[in-house]
Design an enzyme around this catalytic site. Structure first.
Site, PDB file in Angstrom:
ATOM      1  N   SER A 145      38.052  40.337  52.628  1.00 25.26           N
ATOM      2  CA  SER A 145      38.604  41.573  52.057  1.00 25.26           C
ATOM      3  C   SER A 145      38.234  42.719  53.003  1.00 25.26           C
ATOM      4  O   SER A 145      37.325  42.584  53.826  1.00 25.26           O
ATOM      5  CB  SER A 145      37.952  41.812  50.694  1.00 25.26           C
ATOM      6  N   TYR A 158      30.583  42.135  44.841  1.00 26.72           N
ATOM      7  CA  TYR A 158      31.825  41.719  45.515  1.00 26.72           C
ATOM      8  C   TYR A 158      31.667  41.887  47.026  1.00 26.72           C
ATOM      9  O   TYR A 158      32.018  40.994  47.811  1.00 26.72           O
ATOM     10  CB  TYR A 158      32.992  42.554  44.978  1.00 26.72           C
TER      11      TYR A 158
HETATM   12  N1  LIG Z   1      44.048  41.905  45.146  1.00 26.40           N
HETATM   13  C1  LIG Z   1      43.316  42.565  46.030  1.00 26.40           C
HETATM   14  O1  LIG Z   1      43.351  43.803  46.110  1.00 26.40           O
HETATM   15  C2  LIG Z   1      42.461  41.810  47.021  1.00 26.40           C
HETATM   16  C3  LIG Z   1      41.951  42.526  48.110  1.00 26.40           C
HETATM   17  C4  LIG Z   1      41.148  41.862  49.017  1.00 26.40           C
HETATM   18  C5  LIG Z   1      40.857  40.519  48.856  1.00 26.40           C
HETATM   19  N2  LIG Z   1      41.365  39.859  47.798  1.00 26.40           N
HETATM   20  C6  LIG Z   1      41.007  38.441  47.663  1.00 26.40           C
HETATM   21  O2  LIG Z   1      42.179  37.671  47.630  1.00 26.40           O
HETATM   22  C7  LIG Z   1      41.915  36.443  46.966  1.00 26.40           C
HETATM   23  C8  LIG Z   1      43.015  36.179  45.965  1.00 26.40           C
HETATM   24  O3  LIG Z   1      42.969  37.202  44.972  1.00 26.40           O
HETATM   25  P1  LIG Z   1      44.257  37.806  44.251  1.00 26.40           P
HETATM   26  O4  LIG Z   1      44.199  39.259  44.438  1.00 26.40           O
HETATM   27  O5  LIG Z   1      45.442  37.053  44.650  1.00 26.40           O
HETATM   28  O6  LIG Z   1      43.847  37.546  42.723  1.00 26.40           O
HETATM   29  P2  LIG Z   1      44.479  36.644  41.597  1.00 26.40           P
HETATM   30  O7  LIG Z   1      43.602  36.840  40.410  1.00 26.40           O
HETATM   31  O8  LIG Z   1      45.924  36.921  41.467  1.00 26.40           O
HETATM   32  O9  LIG Z   1      44.296  35.159  42.169  1.00 26.40           O
HETATM   33  C9  LIG Z   1      43.059  34.518  42.238  1.00 26.40           C
HETATM   34  C10 LIG Z   1      43.269  33.069  41.818  1.00 26.40           C
HETATM   35  O10 LIG Z   1      41.999  32.389  41.957  1.00 26.40           O
HETATM   36  C11 LIG Z   1      41.849  31.552  40.817  1.00 26.40           C
HETATM   37  N3  LIG Z   1      40.444  31.248  40.576  1.00 26.40           N
HETATM   38  C12 LIG Z   1      39.496  32.065  40.060  1.00 26.40           C
HETATM   39  N4  LIG Z   1      38.344  31.398  39.942  1.00 26.40           N
HETATM   40  C13 LIG Z   1      38.558  30.145  40.415  1.00 26.40           C
HETATM   41  C14 LIG Z   1      37.743  29.007  40.547  1.00 26.40           C
HETATM   42  N5  LIG Z   1      36.468  29.005  40.158  1.00 26.40           N
HETATM   43  N6  LIG Z   1      38.295  27.890  41.075  1.00 26.40           N
HETATM   44  C15 LIG Z   1      39.605  27.863  41.442  1.00 26.40           C
HETATM   45  N7  LIG Z   1      40.419  28.919  41.326  1.00 26.40           N
HETATM   46  C16 LIG Z   1      39.901  30.046  40.810  1.00 26.40           C
HETATM   47  C17 LIG Z   1      42.462  32.357  39.679  1.00 26.40           C
HETATM   48  O11 LIG Z   1      42.763  31.550  38.550  1.00 26.40           O
HETATM   49  C18 LIG Z   1      43.677  32.946  40.341  1.00 26.40           C
HETATM   50  O12 LIG Z   1      44.807  32.111  40.219  1.00 26.40           O
HETATM   51  C19 LIG Z   1      40.519  36.600  46.351  1.00 26.40           C
HETATM   52  O13 LIG Z   1      39.580  35.929  47.165  1.00 26.40           O
HETATM   53  C20 LIG Z   1      40.281  38.089  46.374  1.00 26.40           C
HETATM   54  O14 LIG Z   1      38.927  38.421  46.414  1.00 26.40           O
HETATM   55  C21 LIG Z   1      42.163  40.470  46.864  1.00 26.40           C
END
Ligand SMILES: NC(=O)c1ccc[n+]([C@@H]2O[C@H](COP(=O)([O-])OP(=O)(O)OC[C@H]3O[C@@H](n4cnc5c(N)ncnc54)[C@H](O)[C@@H]3O)[C@@H](O)[C@H]2O)c1
Length: 276
Positions: A145, A158
């Site tokens: 991130s 985080y």
């Molecule tokens: N959305 C943002 O602004 C953002 C920014 C930077 C980084 N990220 C990172 O991107 C990645 C994806 O996040 P997103 O924004 O798409 O969120 P999201 O919530 O849409 O997707 C995350 C997915 O991970 C799954 N998950 C959670 N815990 C789990 C586990 N223990 N085992 C297997 N699956 C699990 C959830 O069910 C979900 O489907 C994450 O690592 C997040 O930290 C997101």
């Protein structure tokens, strides 16, 4: 790694039921890859599998909690019963906690470290050795991130997990280079996904109005996960080690490198606003 046609290649994506994982799995399917996708959200995962198949790719869906050593080991045995090694491994599953260190319980720490840090370690531990042994290269994508290089007291736990993913990725990049395996740490900014609804909020941030503010900030920012997916594919093609995604992620990246004092001031102001 060339991604023009991925026919005959296998891409594994964790946390593929939603958001960035889902959109990146679909983007790889559009290039012809077979997908291995896992998540804890079984209905979301089934829907993801259906969408992948509608694109003409094969989808192997499996309910796996990435924080579980046992479940990840069993998952790897199943996958390696089907393919010698995956070609692209994307450790994406993640969760968030908003709030400062003093309000974060050890249970919160175990939860987020288990998924965001150990989930990536488990993915690399169980799938990378086979990629190395096969000797045909490949690519590892670890989702960190912008919070993996710029920290704020509003995201203490985080930040710790995302810094760890970036650090591991830098070390792996060096280690896997002789094996022709690239490594990319993906560092998105504010992306409109369900992560804001599902995040744990602690301390002063644990108020319904804070959550609504956060959700609406991300919605107004309107940077969608399909745009992240497109940039991830570009970063893999260029074998980029660190891939900031979205203008704010790039701004934080350059501030951290060239004006860290300014970044600290911005971060203090943002944390103050988040807890007011
Ligand atoms: N959305 C943002 O602004 C953002 C920014 C930077 C980084 N990220 C990172 O991107 C990645 C994806 O996040 P997103 O924004 O798409 O969120 P999201 O919530 O849409 O997707 C995350 C997915 O991970 C799954 N998950 C959670 N815990 C789990 C586990 N223990 N085992 C297997 N699956 C699990 C959830 O069910 C979900 O489907 C994450 O690592 C997040 O930290 C997101």
């Amino acid at each position: 790694m060339k991604l023009d046609s991925l026919v005959g290649k296998t891409v594994l994506v964790t946390g593929a039921a939603s958001g960035i994982g889902l959109e990146t799995a679909l983007a790889f399917a559009r290039r012809g890859a077979d997908l291995v996708v896992c998540d804890v959200d079984e209905s979301g995962l089934a829907a993801a599998g259906k969408r992948i198949e509608e694109l003409g790719s094969r989808a192997f869906t499996h309910r796996v909690d990435v924080s579980s050593e046992e479940e990840m080991r069993a998952f790897a045995v199943e996958v390696h019963g089907r393919v010698e090694a995956v070609d692209i491994l994307m450790n994406n599953a993640g969760v968030a906690i908003g709030g400062p260190f003093l309000s974060t319980s050890l249970e919160d720490w175990n939860w987020i470290l288990g998924i965001n840090t150990m989930g990536v370690v488990h993915g690399c531990h169980h799938f990378v050795p086979r990629m190395v042994e096969r000797g045909q290269g490949g690519h590892v994508i670890n989702v960190s991130s912008a919070a993996g290089y710029s920290a704020t007291s509003a995201l203490a736990a985080y930040n710790a997990t995302k810094f760890s993913v970036l650090g591991l990725s830098e070390a792996l990049w060096e280690e896997l280079r002789p094996h022709g395996i690239g490594v990319t740490a993906v560092c998105p900014g504010l992306i409109d996904t369900p992560i804001t609804r599902n995040a744990r909020l602690v301390g002063d941030m644990d108020k319904p109005e804070r959550r609504e503010e956060m959700v609406s900030t991300y919605q107004r920012r309107a940077y969608t996960p399909d745009r992240v997916a497109k940039n991830i594919l570009k970063a893999v093609e260029k074998n980029r080690l660190v891939a900031p995604i979205s203008p704010e992620a790039w701004a934080l990246y350059y501030l951290k490198r060239f004006a860290p004092w300014l970044l600290r001031r911005i971060s203090l102001a943002m944390a103050k606003r988040a807890t007011q």
